[in-house]
Design a protein around this motif. Structure first.
Motif, PDB file in Angstrom:
ATOM      1  N   UNK A  90       0.822  -1.207   0.000  1.00 41.14           N
ATOM      2  CA  UNK A  90       0.000   0.000   0.000  1.00 41.14           C
ATOM      3  C   UNK A  90       0.860   1.262   0.000  1.00 41.14           C
ATOM      4  N   UNK A  91       2.139   1.098   0.342  1.00 39.24           N
ATOM      5  CA  UNK A  91       3.055   2.244   0.361  1.00 39.24           C
ATOM      6  C   UNK A  91       4.003   2.278  -0.852  1.00 39.24           C
ATOM      7  N   UNK A  92       3.592   1.633  -1.933  1.00 41.34           N
ATOM      8  CA  UNK A  92       4.282   1.837  -3.200  1.00 41.34           C
ATOM      9  C   UNK A  92       5.277   0.785  -3.641  1.00 41.34           C
ATOM     10  N   UNK A  93       5.449  -0.285  -2.865  1.00 39.61           N
ATOM     11  CA  UNK A  93       6.356  -1.336  -3.301  1.00 39.61           C
ATOM     12  C   UNK A  93       5.595  -2.391  -4.095  1.00 39.61           C
ATOM     13  N   UNK A 130      12.950  -6.702   1.495  1.00 40.25           N
ATOM     14  CA  UNK A 130      12.655  -5.812   0.369  1.00 40.25           C
ATOM     15  C   UNK A 130      13.958  -5.573  -0.397  1.00 40.25           C
ATOM     16  N   UNK A 131      13.945  -5.886  -1.679  1.00 39.83           N
ATOM     17  CA  UNK A 131      15.090  -5.606  -2.564  1.00 39.83           C
ATOM     18  C   UNK A 131      14.585  -4.661  -3.642  1.00 39.83           C
ATOM     19  N   UNK A 132      15.016  -3.405  -3.602  1.00 38.14           N
ATOM     20  CA  UNK A 132      14.398  -2.397  -4.454  1.00 38.14           C
ATOM     21  C   UNK A 132      15.374  -1.292  -4.843  1.00 38.14           C
ATOM     22  N   UNK A 133      15.008  -0.567  -5.903  1.00 39.50           N
ATOM     23  CA  UNK A 133      15.761   0.639  -6.261  1.00 39.50           C
ATOM     24  C   UNK A 133      15.067   1.903  -5.746  1.00 39.50           C
ATOM     25  N   UNK A 134      14.011   1.714  -4.983  1.00 39.72           N
ATOM     26  CA  UNK A 134      13.278   2.854  -4.404  1.00 39.72           C
ATOM     27  C   UNK A 134      13.904   3.220  -3.060  1.00 39.72           C
ATOM     28  N   UNK A 140      12.050   6.680   3.925  1.00 32.70           N
ATOM     29  CA  UNK A 140      10.862   7.339   4.488  1.00 32.70           C
ATOM     30  C   UNK A 140       9.984   6.353   5.259  1.00 32.70           C
ATOM     31  N   UNK A 141       9.802   5.156   4.685  1.00 38.33           N
ATOM     32  CA  UNK A 141       8.887   4.203   5.301  1.00 38.33           C
ATOM     33  C   UNK A 141       9.450   3.606   6.589  1.00 38.33           C
ATOM     34  N   UNK A 142      10.741   3.569   6.707  1.00 38.86           N
ATOM     35  CA  UNK A 142      11.337   3.055   7.951  1.00 38.86           C
ATOM     36  C   UNK A 142      10.918   3.891   9.153  1.00 38.86           C
ATOM     37  N   UNK A 143      10.623   5.157   8.912  1.00 36.04           N
ATOM     38  CA  UNK A 143      10.211   6.038  10.002  1.00 36.04           C
ATOM     39  C   UNK A 143       8.761   5.777  10.420  1.00 36.04           C
ATOM     40  N   UNK A 144       8.061   4.925   9.655  1.00 41.25           N
ATOM     41  CA  UNK A 144       6.645   4.679   9.942  1.00 41.25           C
ATOM     42  C   UNK A 144       6.372   3.262  10.441  1.00 41.25           C
TER      43      UNK A 144
END
Length: 239
Positions: A90-93, A130-134, A140-144
């Motif tokens: 839901x957060x874009x991954x 999570x393995x990503x180029x984002x 940002x999401x780690x803070x949530x």
């Protein structure tokens, strides 16, 4: 008459010997000068550095559970992993950026040195990675992550196991320009040396391109990398 011819031959021989000696001396002198000229070498190093942003993030999210029922542990781990998956999607991954390890459940009473007083008999953990180029989305999401805690997800508090790895994979794109820059810097150093030694810079004798190194700019910004290469070049000096 024979004596006169012998004297002439001796004189001719002596003159030839003198000329030969002079030529040999000249040749040796030239050889020594050439050798010394060839041996005058300056070896310099040229540095090139770039600050780049990481283009890949590897983010492990580990859930842990403990209890007295093995089946309950498996159920809780699966529920936690599904909650994390939904949170990430839901957060874009994307689904293809996520991978889940097999659950690891330990029966503490089965350990060799176990006693009856082990607290909860079973402990279990499972990791979604999570393995990503984002990269910025990860940061940002780690803070949530507290949002997951509010939903009852039991994330591991082990900072080492859940540390995000940031990588830079674009080295091949900047290699040529960095090699050129390091070689140019090496030549500038050599030119200054030649100027101070009343010499001129000759041809390159040897050149060695050092290995590229990539490291974090500092411990607080692992998502920013420093790329570094040092080239070593030896130039001949001429008068």
């Amino acid at each position: 008459m024979a004596t006169s011819q012998s004297s002439s031959s001796a004189i001719i021989f002596a003159i030839g010997a003198v000329i030969s000696a002079a030529l040999l001396s000249f040749g040796l002198t030239e050889s020594v000068q050439n050798f010394r000229s060839f041996d005058r070498v300056v070896e310099v190093k040229g540095l090139a550095e770039r600050e780049v942003a990481a283009d890949t993030a590897i983010w492990p999210l580990k859930v842990v559970r403990a209890g007295d029922s093995q089946s309950t542990i498996y159920e809780q781990l699966d529920k936690d992993v599904q909650a994390i998956r939904a949170f990430l999607l839901v957060n874009g991954f994307d689904e293809n950026e996520l991978s889940v390890s097999s659950p690891n459940v330990l029966d503490k009473l089965a350990e060799r040195w176990a006693t009856e007083d082990v607290g909860f008999r079973y402990t279990g953990d499972q990791t979604l990675t999570v393995y990503t180029n984002k990269v910025e989305q990860v940061r940002e999401l780690r803070q949530q992550l507290s949002e997951l805690g509010k939903k009852g997800v039991s994330l591991s508090g082990n900072a080492y196991e859940t540390q995000v790895e940031y990588h830079f994979n674009g080295l091949n794109d900047i290699k040529p320009s960095m090699i050129e820059e390091s070689a140019r810097n090496a030549r500038e150093v050599a030119l200054r040396f030649a100027e101070h030694s009343d010499s001129q810079l000759g041809k390159i004798r040897t050149a060695d391109q050092g290995q590229f190194s990539i490291y974090d700019r500092d411990s607080n910004t692992p998502h920013i990398k420093i790329v570094r290469v040092v080239s070593t070049v030896a130039y001949q000096l001429v008068d």
